[in-house]
Structures are given as C-alpha cells and as structure tokens.
Design an enzyme around this catalytic site. Structure first.
Site, PDB file in Angstrom:
ATOM      1  N   TYR A   1       5.795  -5.922   6.112  1.00 25.22           N
ATOM      2  CA  TYR A   1       4.718  -6.905   6.081  1.00 25.22           C
ATOM      3  C   TYR A   1       4.880  -7.982   7.159  1.00 25.22           C
ATOM      4  CZ  TYR A   1       1.202 -10.108   4.309  1.00 25.22           C
ATOM      5  OH  TYR A   1       0.101 -10.925   4.197  1.00 25.22           O
TER       6      TYR A   1
ATOM      7  N   LYS B   1       2.735  -8.566  10.668  1.00 22.87           N
ATOM      8  CA  LYS B   1       2.008  -9.817  10.878  1.00 22.87           C
ATOM      9  C   LYS B   1       2.474 -10.520  12.149  1.00 22.87           C
ATOM     10  CE  LYS B   1      -0.857  -9.793   7.382  1.00 22.87           C
ATOM     11  NZ  LYS B   1      -2.324  -9.744   7.591  1.00 22.87           N
TER      12      LYS B   1
ATOM     13  N   ASP C   1     -12.880   2.006   5.821  1.00 26.29           N
ATOM     14  CA  ASP C   1     -11.420   1.937   5.847  1.00 26.29           C
ATOM     15  C   ASP C   1     -11.025   1.505   7.251  1.00 26.29           C
ATOM     16  OD1 ASP C   1      -8.689   2.418   6.027  1.00 26.29           O
ATOM     17  OD2 ASP C   1      -8.771   4.325   4.952  1.00 26.29           O
TER      18      ASP C   1
ATOM     19  N   THR D   1      -3.962 -15.521  -5.182  1.00 27.02           N
ATOM     20  CA  THR D   1      -4.866 -14.374  -5.248  1.00 27.02           C
ATOM     21  C   THR D   1      -4.268 -13.384  -6.241  1.00 27.02           C
ATOM     22  OG1 THR D   1      -3.801 -13.051  -3.531  1.00 27.02           O
ATOM     23  CG2 THR D   1      -5.450 -14.662  -2.796  1.00 27.02           C
TER      24      THR D   1
END
Length: 291
Positions: A159, A163, A66, A194
């Site tokens: 997110y 980033k 992890d 994906t």
C-alpha cells in the site's frame, strides 16, 4: 470558497464509497456535473441517487468501470466528457490494499493486484483523462495518496509503496502537463473514518497508538479531505501544481502507526522481524486495510 465548480464536469474514480463519495458529494453541492466510477453497479447507482437527492444544484452520474482495465478507463473518461462536451477535473481516488504482514511472508499475487489498482489504475486515469483536459485547454487533476507514502507503515505491504509511486506520478504529470495549463496535485490523508478502516478504529490499542502519534488527536473525516480536493480543483488554486499535501492532523511530524498489537498474534514476534518457518511460504492477503 466560491462556487467555481458550478457547471464543471469532473470524473471521480472510487466515488462509490469513503473519501471518493465525500468528494463527489461536495462537488455536487457546489454545482458540478460529477461522474463517479466504481466496479459495483448497484452500489454506484445507489450513491448517485442518494447524492442527487441532496441539496446541491449539481448532478451525479454512475459509470461502472474497473480502473485496472485501461479500455474501461478510457470509456469512463469518454462518458464523463460527453455529458457536457468537455472534462474540467479529475479525482483519482480509487485504491486499496490486499496485502498486510511481514515482507518476507508477502502474498506475491496480492502484492501485484495492489500495485495494479493503486499505481496502474491511477496512471490509466491520468493518461486518458489528461488527453481531454488538454483538448479543453486545461484543468485540474487530484490524486489521493496516503500518509503511508510519507511515513513508513511497518508490515503494511504494497500500500505505502504504491502510494509513494502515486506521489511521483503526480510530480511527473505536473511537470509534463503544465505547458497545457493542467495542474496536478495529490492529497495524503491520514487515518480517515471510512468503512475500510473499521478494523483499525475499533482496535483499542491501535486507535490509541494513532492518537498519540497525531498532534491533532482525532480521526479524520471525509469532509477534511473533500475540502482540500475542492480547493485544488477550483479557481482559487490556479498557481499550485506538483504538490502532495498531507491532511493527517499532523501525524507526518511524528511516525507511522504500530500494527504489532494486531499482527503479532498472526505472525508472532519473530515473524514480524522477518523470520519465516521452513514450511510457511504462502503469505497473507488482507483486503480493505488502508488509512
């Protein structure tokens, strides 16, 4: 492109699926010894077996870890180094999102978990991986960012913010580690096919919005990202560092996506502009939504 990765030892976090798996597959095809990192043992071992059965002369090894747990990252780096006695390259690909929706209704704990995964996990990977690259006389690190770092994605929560942090981490590491012959670069994928983005690609309105916002009007494939990662890891890019390169069909020239067709039914038009009802303070967590 030459087979400059033959015999090289490379660590790929998030190598059990999506972009990470695609990068690991290409590295194996080019002869690298690849250690893939992920949290699910069964899945990770299945991917390693699949890639080892492919045509490449390299090898893929699974290591369960992890990346939000620093000791586990250090152990993964040690395992990858131990296979050949050195570490030549690192791909920090593991990431994702648990937040979506207006910032005024954000699930705070989900925000923290996303920061931990995308930013802290990438930092741990670079911190411990770079130590081995320094000992070996140099190498290359590639961090996977997102177009959400360069173009705002409204209602996309932590997110894009994390980033953007990865992008600055790339610049910082490149500046610090250049003296040890270590190159650090990033890749900002656009919408890439994906399993994590099935919710997006299967939504007609959202898919059309992505199309009209992208000069090269198609969804990206993992091979598009893997090809650049291979270049940045290899001998053809030894004078490139501190760069974050968009691989997004040109979408960075226009705008981020409009998620209102998906999110307005959940939050309402007023909610999307920040209005919060007096009894609505919980926030929304949404796992696995990331371009």
């Amino acid at each position: 492109m030459s087979d400059s990765m033959a015999g090289k030892s490379v660590l790929v976090t998030g190598g059990g699926s999506g972009i990470g798996k695609g990068i690991a597959a290409l590295l194996c095809e080019r002869g690298a010894q690849v250690t893939i990192i992920g949290r699910g043992a069964e899945r990770l071992e299945g991917v390693a077996a699949e890639l080892n059965a492919g045509p490449g002369p390299g090898a893929v090894f699974a290591h369960v870890a992890d990346i939000t747990v620093e000791d586990q990252v250090a152990a993964a780096v040690a395992a990858a180094t131990g296979r050949t006695g050195r570490l030549d390259g690192i791909v920090a690909c593991a990431g994702g999102s648990e937040t979506i929706g207006p910032i005024t209704q954000m699930d705070t704990e989900a925000w923290k978990r996303t920061v931990d995964l995308n930013l802290n996990g990438t930092m741990f990977t670079i911190k411990h991986g770079a130590r081995e690259l320094v000992r070996g006389g140099g190498g290359s690190i590639v961090a996977i960012s997102s177009i959400a770092a360069s173009n705002t994605h409204r209602w996309f929560g932590a997110y894009g913010v994390t980033k953007s942090g990865v992008d600055h981490l790339v610049a910082l590491a490149a500046d610090e580690l250049g003296a040890s012959n270590i190159r650090v670069n990033g890749i900002r994928p656009g919408l890439t096919r994906t399993e994590l983005v099935g919710l997006i690609t299967q939504d007609p309105a959202l898919s059309e919005d992505y199309r009209i916002s992208t000069p090269l009007q198609r969804v990206g494939e993992v091979e598009d990202i893997a090809g650049l990662a291979l270049f940045l890891l290899g001998a053809e890019s030894t004078w490139i560092t501190g760069q974050v390169i968009n691989v997004d069909g040109g979408q960075m020239l226009r705008r981020g996506p409009d998620f209102s067709s998906m999110l307005e039914p959940l939050f309402g038009a007023e909610g999307l502009r920040g209005v919060v009802a007096a009894d609505d303070t919980a926030g929304v967590a949404a796992e696995g939504v990331a371009p």
